[in-house]
Design an enzyme around this catalytic site. Structure first.
Site: not given
Ligand code: URA
Length: 224
Positions: A119, A123, A215, A218
């Site tokens: 991502r 953007t 995340d 992570d």
């Molecule tokens: N990606 C993630 O890992 N967590 C989110 O909250 C949104 C996208």
């Protein structure tokens, strides 16, 4: 997309949109709560994600086609059945890998494709960097997997890649979603059912799901 099913579940902060299958079960709620908890270690996070995924597999595959299979029991013969469709699992890299082993544990014959996408944090749009898929996708039940359905941009882009490569029957499976992501994904892919273990309140200003779990990649890989 305005119609809803129910809002009585602890798995959802909002009414359940028609487009989504909310896979709610006390065991899933228990494991998902551990996954959300910021004090959970990567080891416990991974174990819980595997368990949620295995539990979700039960519901996601509920209407898979079977063909009859006759076997001999110690006492007689019995006609049972076996899964009669090829299954292809496609994690969206990197976080989707976290849901792969749970599915493979149950769907033993499945093959695995990969779509690599990250991502762009400015953007919030997906950028492709990898695509490796089996070549008979048109025959398969394809499970596209990614733990978070946030904006719906990456998952919609991944569905495009799958369809360009021949996929005709696709299901999208995530752990946590939000109304914005469900609405966007469903508008772009009305033919792709969404399976989610929770529907959260919404997105924050940087496109993360709230309350969510942070995340997912992570936390799964311990790269915080
Ligand atoms: N990606 C993630 O890992 N967590 C989110 O909250 C949104 C996208």
């Amino acid at each position: 997309m305005n119609s809803t099913k129910s809002d009585a579940s602890p798995h959802t902060a909002t009414p359940v949109p028609e487009a989504a299958h909310l896979v709610d079960h006390p065991l899933i709620l228990d494991r998902l709560t551990r996954v959300r908890d910021t004090t959970t270690s990567p080891e416990e996070f991974r174990r819980s994600v595997h368990e949620i995924t295995q539990l979700m597999a039960f519901e996601v595959t509920r209407d898979f086609r079977t063909s009859p299979r006759k076997v001999s029991t110690p006492l007689d013969s019995a006609t049972g059945g076996e899964i009669a469709v090829p299954i292809v699992l496609v994690p969206i890299l990197r976080a989707g890998l976290g849901m792969l082993n749970g599915f493979l544990h149950i769907l033993r014959e499945a093959r695995v494709g990969h779509i690599g996408m990250f991502r762009n944090e400015t953007t919030l749009l997906p950028e492709n960097y990898y695509c490796n898929l089996p070549d008979d996708l048109d025959q398969a039940e394809v499970l596209l997997i990614d733990p978070m359905l946030a904006t719906g941009n990456s998952s919609s882009e991944a569905v495009k890649r799958l369809k360009e490569n021949g996929a005709r029957r696709i299901r999208f499976v995530c752990l946590v979603s939000c109304p914005e992501g469900i609405t966007h994904f469903h508008a772009e892919n009305p033919d792709v059912p969404i399976y989610t273990a929770a529907i959260d309140r919404g997105l924050n200003e940087i496109g993360y799901i709230v309350p969510g779990l942070g995340d997912a990649g992570d936390r799964y890989f311990g790269t915080l």
